[in-house]
Motif scaffolding. Structure first.
Motif: not given
Length: 324
Positions: A109-112, A130-136, A152-156
């Motif tokens: 969250i902080a890095r985004a 869009m902020i891209k984040i691993a889908a853990t 906005a988030c892109n779950l990769t």
């Protein structure tokens, strides 16, 4: 004759799976998406030299030192690259959070927030980012918070229906299910040389997710990614978005056969129903899916390795060696 690429653009939003500015200008996608692997390749070319110099100067200014942290320089570089990409596409660009934070919700969250603030400092409309984040599990819960803040988030690195369900429940903007990496796993497990695209497990995974989302009215965008061949793309024609490498964009542009639409919201009413999951259920179902567990872990390791290499190269620049 109309190319398959042009036909595809009438049914699906085409995204460029590259950080190469020349390729983006050539193929004129609506959106662009990058990750550490793509950015690492891009900065090896002279075309990005000026961006590395700008990123270093910006990080030095922010840190008030001639020797800023390579992580900070990397963030500045990612944002500068994203800002330049946005000059060549009419839509959005995705910028990835460090994969090493994949199991830390609060740090993600902080890095985004930090990346978003850097874009604002450069005068970029963050509605186009869009902020891209691993889908853990942690990544998905971080996205839940960020989406409520308007980020906005892109779950990769998404390989399973379990991950897709959790992303929909979290209200993420977009998911990137990886088609080709799923195929890779099954080929390695079975010893087969190839699988017909109609029976490709990666293609079938995206079809299932797409049908589930449309039948239940989830607004989350499905963007198929990581393609190994043209047939995979053709069997997902009609998906919300597809992010495609320059090599496969070229192949589609040279093919003038008819492209049939495979996915439409109207044909998605056969999808199954699943309840929302808590953390325990998510981790159990993901654990039961050997392919998804293996590929998620492998993808995080690969992105983290490329991030470390990128930072090592940037450290050379910081020390005065301008040959990353």
């Amino acid at each position: 004759m109309t190319s398959k690429l042009d036909q595809l653009r009438h049914m699906t939003t085409v995204v460029a799976d590259t950080g190469d500015l020349d390729a983006i200008r050539q193929w004129q996608p609506r959106d662009a998406t990058t990750n550490p692997s793509l950015l690492l390749k891009a900065v090896a070319s002279n075309a990005y030299r000026h961006l590395i110099e700008q990123a270093l100067a910006w990080a030095q200014e922010r840190a008030k030192t001639d020797s800023p942290d390579p992580v900070a320089v990397g963030d500045c570089l990612a944002v500068l690259a994203g800002a330049q990409i946005l000059q060549s596409v009419p839509g959005m660009v995705s910028t990835e959070v460090d994969a090493r934070l994949s199991f830390d919700r609060d740090a993600t969250i902080a890095r985004a927030r930090h990346l978003t603030d850097l874009y604002r400092q450069k005068g970029v409309d963050t509605d186009r980012v869009m902020i891209k984040i691993a889908a853990t599990w942690e990544g998905i819960q971080a996205a839940r918070v960020l989406e409520r803040e308007g980020i906005a988030c892109n779950l990769t690195l998404l390989f399973s229906f379990t991950q897709a369900m959790a992303c929909a429940d979290a209200g993420v903007t977009l998911i990137s299910p990886f088609v080709g990496r799923i195929l890779d796993w099954y080929l390695a497990q079975t010893g087969q040389a190839s699988i017909d695209p109609a029976n490709d497990p990666g293609v079938q995974s995206v079809q299932r997710i797409y049908n589930y989302y449309k039948s239940h009215g989830y607004p989350t965008i499905v963007m198929g990614a990581s393609f190994r061949n043209q047939g995979e793309i053709e069997h997902l024609a009609g998906c919300d978005r597809l992010t495609i490498s320059p090599q496969l964009l070229e192949a589609l542009s040279q093919d003038t056969d008819t492209l049939e639409q495979q996915l439409t919201p109207d044909n998605s009413n056969r999808a199954e129903t699943h309840p929302c999951m808590d953390e325990r259920e998510f981790r159990w179902h993901l654990n039961e899916d050997a392919m998804a567990s293996d590929k998620l872990a492998d993808g995080i390791r690969r992105f983290a390795a490329d991030q470390r290499q990128l930072e090592a190269n940037l450290e050379k620049w910081i020390q005065g060696d301008s040959t990353p």
